[in-house]
Design a protein around this motif. Structure first.
Motif, PDB file in Angstrom:
ATOM      1  N   GLU A   1       5.457   9.003   3.110  1.00  0.00           N
ATOM      2  CA  GLU A   1       4.228   8.395   3.305  1.00  0.00           C
ATOM      3  C   GLU A   1       3.863   7.479   1.950  1.00  0.00           C
ATOM      4  O   GLU A   1       3.041   6.500   2.086  1.00  0.00           O
ATOM      5  N   ALA A   2       4.315   8.008   0.869  1.00  0.00           N
ATOM      6  CA  ALA A   2       3.720   7.381  -0.256  1.00  0.00           C
ATOM      7  C   ALA A   2       4.350   6.274  -0.687  1.00  0.00           C
ATOM      8  O   ALA A   2       4.314   5.418  -1.683  1.00  0.00           O
TER       9      ALA A   2
ATOM     10  N   THR B   1       6.311   3.323  -6.163  1.00  0.00           N
ATOM     11  CA  THR B   1       7.048   4.291  -5.606  1.00  0.00           C
ATOM     12  C   THR B   1       8.245   3.808  -4.843  1.00  0.00           C
ATOM     13  O   THR B   1       8.978   4.776  -4.710  1.00  0.00           O
TER      14      THR B   1
ATOM     15  N   SER C   1       2.558   6.586 -10.874  1.00  0.00           N
ATOM     16  CA  SER C   1       1.560   5.808 -11.797  1.00  0.00           C
ATOM     17  C   SER C   1       1.934   6.421 -13.276  1.00  0.00           C
ATOM     18  O   SER C   1       1.998   5.571 -14.232  1.00  0.00           O
TER      19      SER C   1
ATOM     20  N   GLU D   1       1.414  16.461  -0.290  1.00  0.00           N
ATOM     21  CA  GLU D   1       0.425  15.530  -0.185  1.00  0.00           C
ATOM     22  C   GLU D   1       0.940  14.193  -0.590  1.00  0.00           C
ATOM     23  O   GLU D   1       1.484  14.207  -1.766  1.00  0.00           O
ATOM     24  N   SER D   2       0.679  13.177   0.038  1.00  0.00           N
ATOM     25  CA  SER D   2       1.470  11.889  -0.302  1.00  0.00           C
ATOM     26  C   SER D   2       0.838  11.418  -1.668  1.00  0.00           C
ATOM     27  O   SER D   2       1.473  10.672  -2.544  1.00  0.00           O
ATOM     28  N   GLU D   3      -0.467  11.711  -2.087  1.00  0.00           N
ATOM     29  CA  GLU D   3      -1.199  11.175  -3.274  1.00  0.00           C
ATOM     30  C   GLU D   3      -0.546  11.767  -4.463  1.00  0.00           C
ATOM     31  O   GLU D   3      -0.351  11.420  -5.704  1.00  0.00           O
ATOM     32  N   SER D   4       0.162  12.827  -4.459  1.00  0.00           N
ATOM     33  CA  SER D   4       0.909  13.484  -5.537  1.00  0.00           C
ATOM     34  C   SER D   4       2.117  12.593  -6.023  1.00  0.00           C
ATOM     35  O   SER D   4       2.037  12.418  -7.264  1.00  0.00           O
ATOM     36  N   TYR D   5       2.717  12.156  -5.080  1.00  0.00           N
ATOM     37  CA  TYR D   5       4.216  11.145  -5.308  1.00  0.00           C
ATOM     38  C   TYR D   5       3.365   9.717  -6.035  1.00  0.00           C
ATOM     39  O   TYR D   5       3.928   9.343  -6.853  1.00  0.00           O
ATOM     40  N   GLN D   6       2.211   9.319  -5.522  1.00  0.00           N
ATOM     41  CA  GLN D   6       1.615   8.208  -6.119  1.00  0.00           C
ATOM     42  C   GLN D   6       0.975   8.447  -7.650  1.00  0.00           C
ATOM     43  O   GLN D   6       1.329   7.477  -8.414  1.00  0.00           O
ATOM     44  N   LYS D   7       0.731   9.581  -7.701  1.00  0.00           N
ATOM     45  CA  LYS D   7       0.337   9.821  -9.191  1.00  0.00           C
ATOM     46  C   LYS D   7       1.342   9.862 -10.107  1.00  0.00           C
ATOM     47  O   LYS D   7       1.395   9.588 -11.124  1.00  0.00           O
TER      48      LYS D   7
ATOM     49  N   GLY E   1      -0.641  17.779  -8.193  1.00  0.00           N
ATOM     50  CA  GLY E   1      -0.950  17.766  -6.585  1.00  0.00           C
ATOM     51  C   GLY E   1       0.046  18.421  -6.070  1.00  0.00           C
ATOM     52  O   GLY E   1       1.014  18.721  -6.428  1.00  0.00           O
TER      53      GLY E   1
END
Length: 288
Positions: free
Chosen positions: A249-250, A212, A206, A197-203, A193
């Protein structure tokens, strides 16, 4: 693990309870091998020669196919440079095709694009240069001692960069400090990601089996490659906040590393983010 940041930061006495999870290499948090000064110019100066030397190799053709796919996706952009599809009958003029790829690479680099296709080709070119001894990565003098200290304390260090994983490994494997790949527990690039994009850090969290809020993201790039600034906001989002803000944000802790030659920070950034000028300003519990 309780700890803290000291040095040039605005949040006095703020506690950073989790020291190191991800650190950014290719974006020059770690090293003096500046993309703008050495790595990028090398690609621009040598891409045509590289393509001519490796054109018949499958890896090179994979790079070209990925660039062609990206060019198709970019066809709606002003000034986009197409890469024609091969006819498949062997009648194509290789030099003509090579020139199309070169022109596309130049166009992407002129816009500071960070597409996976461009990064893959750049990574392969840098690999050849590093292995031939034409380049070595030079790290800021505070980096290697600090990372060794963190690892001795049982902490893990990961690299997340807009540069490809292969390029990251080249830097750590061919440095003026020797091969220091052993200091890094894992690598991530934009395949997981984009960094804005905050989703990248969540990925990533995980992937490494960590929440996080147990990660500190060190970056000297508070400015991100923001494809769609202002989406979901009542006012346009400053590009200067994109990358660091996405991590926050993540739920990731963020510290901005202020290095010589970096873009200046706004007053809002200086107030909002924890700032350090050296990795040595991050103190482990045992050293406080």
């Amino acid at each position: 693990m309780p700890g803290k940041i000291e040095g040039k930061r605005r949040r006095e006495h703020q506690k950073m309870r989790w020291l190191v999870g991800i650190t950014n290499a290719m974006d020059m948090n770690l090293g003096k091998l500046q993309k703008m000064d050495i790595l990028f110019p090398y690609v621009k100066e040598n891409v045509e020669e590289y393509l001519q030397a490796h054109w018949e190799e499958e890896e090179c053709q994979q790079d070209v196919r990925l660039l062609r796919k990206q060019a198709e996706e970019d066809s709606h952009l002003d000034g986009a440079v197409p890469i024609p599809a091969a006819s498949g009958n062997g009648a194509d003029d290789p030099q003509w095709m090579i020139q199309a790829v070169v022109d596309n690479v130049y166009w992407q680099m002129s816009l500071d694009r960070k597409t996976t296709a461009l990064k893959q080709l750049q990574g392969h070119m840098w690999r050849a240069a590093f292995k031939a001894g034409h380049m070595k990565a030079e790290f800021f003098e505070d980096v290697v001692p600090a990372v060794r200290k963190w690892r001795e304390a049982g902490m893990k260090v990961y690299v997340y960069s807009s540069g490809s994983v292969e390029a990251q490994k080249l830097l750590f494997g061919h440095s003026t400090e020797g091969d220091i790949l052993e200091l890094v527990d894992g690598h991530f690039d934009t395949k997981i990601g984009h960094k804005v994009e905050s989703e990248s850090y969540q990925k990533i969290a995980s992937s490494i089996g960590c929440s996080t809020n147990n990660i500190l993201f060190l970056t000297d790039v508070s400015r991100g490659d923001l494809p769609n600034p202002g989406i979901g906001r009542t006012s346009p989002m400053s590009p200067a906040l994109a990358e660091a803000s996405a991590a926050e944000e993540a739920g990731v802790h963020v510290a901005v590393v202020v290095r010589p030659g970096n873009a200046g920070l706004t007053d809002d950034e200086k107030t909002h983010f924890s700032l350090i000028t050296s990795f040595s300003e991050l103190y482990l519990p045992s050293s406080t």
